[in-house]
Motif scaffolding. Structure first.
Motif, PDB file in Angstrom:
ATOM      1  N   ARG A 124     -17.621  62.423  70.024  1.00 39.53           N
ATOM      2  CA  ARG A 124     -16.432  62.507  70.882  1.00 39.53           C
ATOM      3  C   ARG A 124     -15.245  61.790  70.232  1.00 39.53           C
ATOM      4  O   ARG A 124     -14.130  62.329  70.193  1.00 39.53           O
ATOM      5  CB  ARG A 124     -16.734  61.899  72.249  1.00 39.53           C
ATOM      6  N   GLU A 125     -15.457  60.605  69.697  1.00 45.58           N
ATOM      7  CA  GLU A 125     -14.356  59.868  69.080  1.00 45.58           C
ATOM      8  C   GLU A 125     -13.917  60.521  67.770  1.00 45.58           C
ATOM      9  O   GLU A 125     -12.722  60.506  67.434  1.00 45.58           O
ATOM     10  CB  GLU A 125     -14.770  58.414  68.851  1.00 45.58           C
ATOM     11  N   VAL A 126     -14.860  61.100  67.033  1.00 47.06           N
ATOM     12  CA  VAL A 126     -14.496  61.811  65.813  1.00 47.06           C
ATOM     13  C   VAL A 126     -13.630  63.024  66.152  1.00 47.06           C
ATOM     14  O   VAL A 126     -12.626  63.301  65.481  1.00 47.06           O
ATOM     15  CB  VAL A 126     -15.761  62.231  65.037  1.00 47.06           C
ATOM     16  N   LEU A 127     -13.993  63.756  67.209  1.00 44.71           N
ATOM     17  CA  LEU A 127     -13.197  64.907  67.621  1.00 44.71           C
ATOM     18  C   LEU A 127     -11.810  64.476  68.086  1.00 44.71           C
ATOM     19  O   LEU A 127     -10.802  65.144  67.802  1.00 44.71           O
ATOM     20  CB  LEU A 127     -13.910  65.673  68.732  1.00 44.71           C
ATOM     21  N   ARG A 128     -11.757  63.358  68.799  1.00 45.72           N
ATOM     22  CA  ARG A 128     -10.454  62.846  69.239  1.00 45.72           C
ATOM     23  C   ARG A 128      -9.558  62.554  68.028  1.00 45.72           C
ATOM     24  O   ARG A 128      -8.391  62.954  67.983  1.00 45.72           O
ATOM     25  CB  ARG A 128     -10.637  61.569  70.058  1.00 45.72           C
ATOM     26  N   ALA A 183      -9.917  65.497  50.410  1.00 46.16           N
ATOM     27  CA  ALA A 183     -10.618  64.569  49.533  1.00 46.16           C
ATOM     28  C   ALA A 183     -10.531  63.121  50.024  1.00 46.16           C
ATOM     29  O   ALA A 183     -11.266  62.253  49.536  1.00 46.16           O
ATOM     30  CB  ALA A 183     -10.044  64.651  48.117  1.00 46.16           C
ATOM     31  N   GLY A 184      -9.681  62.856  51.008  1.00 45.61           N
ATOM     32  CA  GLY A 184      -9.477  61.494  51.479  1.00 45.61           C
ATOM     33  C   GLY A 184     -10.131  61.217  52.822  1.00 45.61           C
ATOM     34  O   GLY A 184     -11.128  61.838  53.209  1.00 45.61           O
ATOM     35  N   ARG A 185      -9.518  60.301  53.549  1.00 47.62           N
ATOM     36  CA  ARG A 185     -10.063  59.867  54.848  1.00 47.62           C
ATOM     37  C   ARG A 185     -10.143  61.011  55.841  1.00 47.62           C
ATOM     38  O   ARG A 185     -11.119  61.149  56.574  1.00 47.62           O
ATOM     39  CB  ARG A 185      -9.179  58.739  55.383  1.00 47.62           C
ATOM     40  N   ASP A 186      -9.125  61.880  55.853  1.00 47.02           N
ATOM     41  CA  ASP A 186      -9.119  62.998  56.806  1.00 47.02           C
ATOM     42  C   ASP A 186     -10.290  63.936  56.551  1.00 47.02           C
ATOM     43  O   ASP A 186     -10.964  64.380  57.484  1.00 47.02           O
ATOM     44  CB  ASP A 186      -7.801  63.771  56.703  1.00 47.02           C
ATOM     45  N   GLY A 187     -10.539  64.243  55.277  1.00 41.18           N
ATOM     46  CA  GLY A 187     -11.663  65.102  54.949  1.00 41.18           C
ATOM     47  C   GLY A 187     -12.983  64.463  55.305  1.00 41.18           C
ATOM     48  O   GLY A 187     -13.925  65.146  55.762  1.00 41.18           O
ATOM     49  N   ALA A 188     -13.093  63.138  55.117  1.00 43.12           N
ATOM     50  CA  ALA A 188     -14.332  62.436  55.485  1.00 43.12           C
ATOM     51  C   ALA A 188     -14.571  62.519  56.989  1.00 43.12           C
ATOM     52  O   ALA A 188     -15.713  62.664  57.445  1.00 43.12           O
ATOM     53  CB  ALA A 188     -14.249  60.979  55.032  1.00 43.12           C
ATOM     54  N   LEU A 189     -13.499  62.431  57.756  1.00 47.88           N
ATOM     55  CA  LEU A 189     -13.609  62.542  59.216  1.00 47.88           C
ATOM     56  C   LEU A 189     -14.149  63.920  59.604  1.00 47.88           C
ATOM     57  O   LEU A 189     -15.053  64.032  60.446  1.00 47.88           O
ATOM     58  CB  LEU A 189     -12.232  62.308  59.827  1.00 47.88           C
ATOM     59  N   ILE A 190     -13.623  64.959  58.979  1.00 49.92           N
ATOM     60  CA  ILE A 190     -14.081  66.316  59.279  1.00 49.92           C
ATOM     61  C   ILE A 190     -15.533  66.495  58.862  1.00 49.92           C
ATOM     62  O   ILE A 190     -16.339  67.097  59.595  1.00 49.92           O
ATOM     63  CB  ILE A 190     -13.179  67.342  58.578  1.00 49.92           C
ATOM     64  N   ARG A 191     -15.906  65.975  57.697  1.00 52.79           N
ATOM     65  CA  ARG A 191     -17.302  66.095  57.249  1.00 52.79           C
ATOM     66  C   ARG A 191     -18.248  65.373  58.190  1.00 52.79           C
ATOM     67  O   ARG A 191     -19.364  65.852  58.468  1.00 52.79           O
ATOM     68  CB  ARG A 191     -17.438  65.576  55.820  1.00 52.79           C
ATOM     69  N   LEU A 192     -17.820  64.232  58.716  1.00 52.86           N
ATOM     70  CA  LEU A 192     -18.645  63.506  59.685  1.00 52.86           C
ATOM     71  C   LEU A 192     -18.829  64.341  60.952  1.00 52.86           C
ATOM     72  O   LEU A 192     -19.928  64.385  61.521  1.00 52.86           O
ATOM     73  CB  LEU A 192     -18.008  62.159  60.022  1.00 52.86           C
ATOM     74  N   ALA A 193     -17.768  65.000  61.400  1.00 52.36           N
ATOM     75  CA  ALA A 193     -17.881  65.867  62.579  1.00 52.36           C
ATOM     76  C   ALA A 193     -18.930  66.949  62.357  1.00 52.36           C
ATOM     77  O   ALA A 193     -19.770  67.216  63.234  1.00 52.36           O
ATOM     78  CB  ALA A 193     -16.529  66.491  62.903  1.00 52.36           C
ATOM     79  N   LEU A 194     -18.917  67.578  61.184  1.00 54.92           N
ATOM     80  CA  LEU A 194     -19.890  68.639  60.908  1.00 54.92           C
ATOM     81  C   LEU A 194     -21.307  68.079  60.823  1.00 54.92           C
ATOM     82  O   LEU A 194     -22.262  68.713  61.285  1.00 54.92           O
ATOM     83  CB  LEU A 194     -19.517  69.364  59.615  1.00 54.92           C
ATOM     84  N   HIS A 195     -21.461  66.879  60.236  1.00 55.68           N
ATOM     85  CA  HIS A 195     -22.789  66.252  60.202  1.00 55.68           C
ATOM     86  C   HIS A 195     -23.294  65.992  61.619  1.00 55.68           C
ATOM     87  O   HIS A 195     -24.461  66.268  61.946  1.00 55.68           O
ATOM     88  CB  HIS A 195     -22.734  64.942  59.412  1.00 55.68           C
TER      89      HIS A 195
END
Length: 251
Positions: free
Chosen positions: A108-112, A124-136
């Motif tokens: 929920r917080e990742v989606l927010r 390649a940075g923090r934003d991409g890591a956030l999206i990859r975490l959402a998919l995981h």
């Protein structure tokens, strides 16, 4: 990003488009389809999703996974959404039919946070890591059976859609057989062939699903009475058997 059309961003060279949307009360998104798979998360309100296959009820803090290319319509009951539109090749594990899922605190917080990103973002940075975490995290979600099947076409589908819009405990198989101009036995046979369940059992499940929007504003006792249950305990038992959790989990 918020309140923008996915069509305006679909050509962006990123696998995942995070888009949040605020909808007016009782807003209907007419039948449409997306080229990308969609995670549709309800940060508030209740969503009613319909496809050729069935109808899904999505309470607050749950999400529905919608496959790419599947035509669907959505009734938004006081809803704000956080969506992810995902290139199908990036999620080969995505379900082949709509699926309602639990959304835990981390997702929920990742989606927010993802829905606050501007597109394009730095993959390649923090934003991409956030999206990859959402998919995981999406690969770990638990499905919830908040659905009923729908007959594909014809009078049986019309009867089901009308019932979902206005569930009535007093409707009987005889009423539906008259409306379909068939015998009750023929109604039962055709309905089971189309949905896998009998019409009476289908109506029970449809009424239980209809309790989810009502539970946002009314007590379990009030909702149980409206649905024809003699006691709140009887309603809670039926609800828990159908959906694997008591109604209090969805208030």
């Amino acid at each position: 990003m918020r309140n923008v059309s996915v069509a305006d961003l679909d050509d962006e060279p990123v696998d995942v488009l995070p888009i949040g949307t605020d909808y007016p009360p009782d807003h209907l998104l007419a039948r449409h389809a997306h080229r990308r798979a969609q995670l549709l998360y309800g940060a508030s309100g209740v969503m009613l999703v319909e496809t050729d296959e069935g109808s899904w009820t999505v309470p607050t803090d749950r999400a529905v996974l919608i496959p790419a290319g599947v035509p669907h319509e959505v009734r938004m009951l006081d809803v704000a959404t956080w969506s992810l539109y995902i290139e199908p090749d990036a999620v080969p594990w995505w379900p082949t039919s709509c699926t309602v899922v639990e959304v835990g605190a981390l997702l929920r917080e990742v989606l927010r946070a993802a829905n606050a990103l501007e597109v394009p973002y730095d993959e390649a940075g923090r934003d991409g890591a956030l999206i990859r975490l959402a998919l995981h995290e999406l690969q770990r979600v638990a499905p919830i059976p908040l659905t009923v099947s729908l007959p594909p076409v014809g009078v049986l589908r019309d009867l089901c859609r009308a019932y979902l819009a206005a569930p009535d405990v007093h409707v009987t198989n005889a009423d539906w057989a008259r409306a379909a101009a068939v015998s009750e036995r023929t109604l039962d046979r055709r309905f089971r062939a189309a949905t896998g369940v009998g019409p009476a059992g289908w109506r029970v499940r449809a009424r239980l699903l209809s309790s989810l929007p009502a539970l946002r504003r009314a007590s379990v006792t009030d909702v149980a009475g409206r649905l024809g249950y003699a006691t709140p305990a009887a309603f809670t038992a039926a609800f828990s058997k159908a959906f694997g959790a008591p109604p209090s989990r969805f208030r």
